[in-house]
Design an enzyme around this catalytic site. Structure first.
Site, PDB file in Angstrom:
ATOM      1  N   ARG A  81      11.887  -4.117  -8.503  1.00  0.00           N
ATOM      2  CA  ARG A  81      10.646  -3.495  -9.107  1.00  0.00           C
ATOM      3  C   ARG A  81      10.301  -2.444  -8.277  1.00  0.00           C
ATOM      4  O   ARG A  81      10.352  -2.124  -7.184  1.00  0.00           O
ATOM      5  CB  ARG A  81       9.278  -4.567  -9.225  1.00  0.00           C
ATOM      6  CG  ARG A  81       8.774  -4.931  -7.788  1.00  0.00           C
ATOM      7  CD  ARG A  81       7.438  -5.421  -8.110  1.00  0.00           C
ATOM      8  NE  ARG A  81       7.585  -6.911  -8.605  1.00  0.00           N
ATOM      9  CZ  ARG A  81       7.459  -7.944  -8.108  1.00  0.00           C
ATOM     10  NH1 ARG A  81       7.318  -7.961  -6.672  1.00  0.00           N
ATOM     11  NH2 ARG A  81       7.355  -9.317  -8.771  1.00  0.00           N
ATOM     12  N   ASP A 117      -2.720 -12.826  -1.943  1.00  0.00           N
ATOM     13  CA  ASP A 117      -1.498 -12.228  -1.673  1.00  0.00           C
ATOM     14  C   ASP A 117      -0.876 -11.783  -3.087  1.00  0.00           C
ATOM     15  O   ASP A 117       0.349 -10.799  -2.759  1.00  0.00           O
ATOM     16  CB  ASP A 117      -0.610 -13.220  -1.270  1.00  0.00           C
ATOM     17  CG  ASP A 117      -0.543 -14.596  -2.331  1.00  0.00           C
ATOM     18  OD1 ASP A 117      -1.396 -15.068  -2.503  1.00  0.00           O
ATOM     19  OD2 ASP A 117       0.759 -14.707  -2.509  1.00  0.00           O
TER      20      ASP A 117
END
Length: 479
Positions: A180, A256
Site C-alpha cells: 500500500r 494502532d
C-alpha cells in the site's frame, strides 16, 4: 528502465533507530502471480515504468528499490484494542519497504506491506494475508478514494501460492501480499509504546521526526507536542466526517489502526452501510457495537485522547486539552463540507448549512431500508430534483416525509454542475460496494480463477471517481 527520472527516494524512517523498528526479511513465496498493479498511484512516485517482471521483483520478492530502505523495517508500537491496552503489538505481517517524494507536491510517501511474512511481532500468526483479504482491501481503497475519503492506496497485489488456514473463511484459502502507498504508517500506538516505557526522550524524537517530515509548517512551534496534536485533531476530524458521509464503517478503530497523518488504512472487516443505521457494525466480533457506524466520531476522539496522554510526558496538559476540545467543532464543520461535497452543492457559509446536514440525515433515516445510503447522494447530485424524480426511488422522494429535504436542497446552488454531463450520471443506479457484491466478485476468483468481475468493478469505480470529481480543486489528501 527500472524507475523513471521522477522517482526520488528519501528513506528517512531508518534514521529513528532501533527503538522504533526492527530489520526483517520478506518471506520466500512459492509463487508470485501479479493480480493488480496501480499504475496511476505508481506514477505519483515515479514507478509506473517498471515492467511486470521488475514489479514482481520489488513487490513480490521485495528486492530493494534503488537508494531506498534496505532491509525492510517492521515498526514497533503498542495500542488499545477495543479499549484494552496491548503491549505486544507491532508490525506482525508487514513492514515499511520504501519512502519517496510525490511527483508535483514533494510530499513524503511510503510503501508498506501486508502479508509479507513473519516479524518479531507476529506473535502466533503466520505473517500472511489471504487473497480474499487483499482483494477486499483493493476494492475498499478504490471506493473510498472515489468518495473523497483520505485513504491509503492499494499499490500492488500479488498471489503467493500458499494455502492458509483461517477461522473466518473456508480453509485452506489462497494467499497474497499487498503493498500500500500511504503518507505515513506511524500510528497513535507508536507514541503509546514509548509512553508505556516512560521514555519521553523517544516521544520527543518521534514528534521531531513527524513534524519535520509530515508537518513542516509546525517547525517553528514553541510547543511542538501541542501543535502536533492540534494538527492531528484537525486531520482526524476530517477523516471521521468523510467516513460518515461515505456511509463507511472501518470496523476496527484501535489506536494502532490510526495514523499520525489522518489517513484511513488497514481494511479488515470493513463494510459500507447499506442504509442509514447508526448501530450498523462491520466486525462480527464487535459484539457491543463499540465501533458501530454512528459511534465512529466518538471512537476516534477517544483515540486522540490516548495520543494526548502520551504527550503529557513532554508538555503541559492545558494546551493538549485545548487541542482536544477543537475536535467537536472541527468535526461538525468537516461533516458539513463532506455532505455538501457529496451532494455537489455550494455551502452557504451560515448556520443553515448545519441545519441542512441534519435534514439530510433525517431523510436517510426516514427512508429506512428502502432507501440505500449511496443512491440518495447519486440521485440528488447537484440538487437536480427532476433527475431524482426520474430515478427508481422516485416514489420515496414523493412521500410527504421527504418534503423537508426537498425544500431544503432547493435552497442550494450546484457546485460544478457540469459534472452531471458525465455518462456516469445517466445510469439508473450509483456505484456501490456492499457486502453481497464483494462476495459475488470473490466467488468466480475462488471457483474458476476468473478475475473479470474484479477488474470490471475497479473500472466502474474509476469511472465514478472521475464523475464525482471529489479530488478536484487541489484536494490532494489521499496517499
Amino acid at each position: 528502465m527500472p524507475v523513471s527520472p521522477a522517482y526520488r527516494p528519501d528513506p528517512v524512517f531508518p534514521q529513528l533507530g532501533r527503538e522504533f523498528a526492527d530489520p526483517v526479511n520478506a518471506a520466500d513465496f512459492p509463487q508470485t502471480i501479479l493480480r493488480f498493479r496501480n499504475d496511476r498511484a505508481a506514477a505519483t512516485v515515479g514507478l509506473q515504468t517498471l515492467t511486470d517482471e521488475e514489479w514482481i521483483a520489488h513487490f513480490g520478492r521485495f528486492e530493494p528499490l534503488p537508494g531506498n530502505i534496505n532491509p525492510p523495517l517492521a515498526q514497533r508500537y503498542h495500542g488499545h484494542q477495543f479499549r484494552s491496552y496491548n503491549p505486544d503489538l507491532g508490525d506482525g505481517r508487514g513492514f515499511t519497504f520504501a519512502q519517496m517524494r510525490e511527483v508535483g507536491t514533494d510530499r513524503l510517501l511510503e510503501l508498506g506491506t501486508k502479508g509479507s511474512g513473519e516479524t518479531p511481532w507476529s506473535r502466533s500468526g503466520d505473517g500472511r494475508l489471504t487473497l480474499k483479504g487483499g482483494v477486499r482491501e483493493v476494492l475498499a481503497t478504490a471506493m473510498l478514494e472515489a468518495l473523497g475519503v483520505p485513504t491509503s492506496r492499494s499499490f500492488s497485489l500479488i498471489e503467493t501460492g500458499e494455502e492458509l488456514v483461517r477461522g473466518d473463511e473456508p480453509s485452506p484459502t489462497r494467499s497474497s501480499v499487498l503493498t500500500r502507498l500511504s503518507h505515513s504508517h506511524i500510528r497513535f500506538g507508536s507514541f503509546q509504546r514509548h509512553a508505556f516505557f516512560d521514555a519521553p526522550e523517544r516521544i520527543n524524537a518521534l514528534i521531531e521526526h513527524v513534524v519535520a517530515n509530515y508537518y513542516p509548517e509546525l517547525s517553528d512551534a514553541s510547543d511542538p507536542a501541542a501543535a502536533l496534536l492540534d494538527a492531528v485533531v484537525a486531520r482526524v476530524a476530517k477523516l471521521a466526517a468523510r467516513w460518515m458521509a461515505a456511509g463507511f464503517v472501518h470496523g476496527v478503530l484501535n489506536t494502532d489502526n490510526m495514523n499520525i497523518t489522518g489517513e484511513s488504512f488497514d481494511y479488515g472487516p470493513y463494510r459500507f452501510a447499506p442504509y442509514s443505521n447508526p448501530n450498523f457494525t462491520a466486525a462480527y466480533f464487535d459484539q457491543t457495537g463499540l465501533y458501530a457506524f454512528g459511534r465512529q466520531p466518538e471512537a476516534v476522539f477517544w483515540n486522540l485522547q490516548q495520543l494526548a496522554g502520551c504527550f503529557t510526558l513532554v508538555t503541559e496538559s492545558d494546551p493538549l486539552i485545548e487541542a482536544l476540545n477543537r475536535f467537536g467543532p472541527t468535526y461538525r464543520d468537516e461533516l458539513v463540507t463532506a455532505i455538501l461535497g457529496r451532494l455537489g452543492l455550494q455551502p452557504k457559509g451560515t448556520e443553515d448549512d448545519a441545519a441542512f446536514i441534519q435534514t439530510v440525515f433525517g431523510a436517510l433515516a426516514g427512508g429506512g431500508e428502502a432507501l440505500r445510503w449511496e443512491p440518495l447522494f447519486f440521485d440528488w447530485f447537484c440538487g437536480d430534483a427532476a433527475r431524482a424524480d426520474r430515478s427508481p426511488r422516485a416514489e420515496i422522494y414523493a412521500h410527504e416525509g421527504f418534503q423537508p429535504f426537498r425544500e431544503a436542497i432547493a435552497g442550494y446552488q450546484a457546485e460544478r454542475p457540469e459534472r452531471l454531463q458525465h455518462p456516469f450520471f445517466a445510469n439508473a443506479e450509483p456505484e456501490e460496494l456492499l457486502y453481497d457484491e464483494i462476495e459475488a466478485i470473490w466467488a468466480p476468483i475462488t471457483e474458476q480463477d476468473d478475475w473479470s468481475a474484479f477488474h470490471a468493478k475497479l473500472e466502474r469505480i474509476e469511472t465514478a471517481r472521475q464523475a464525482w470529481g471529489l479530488w478536484a480543486q487541489g484536494e490532494g489528501e489521499r496517499a
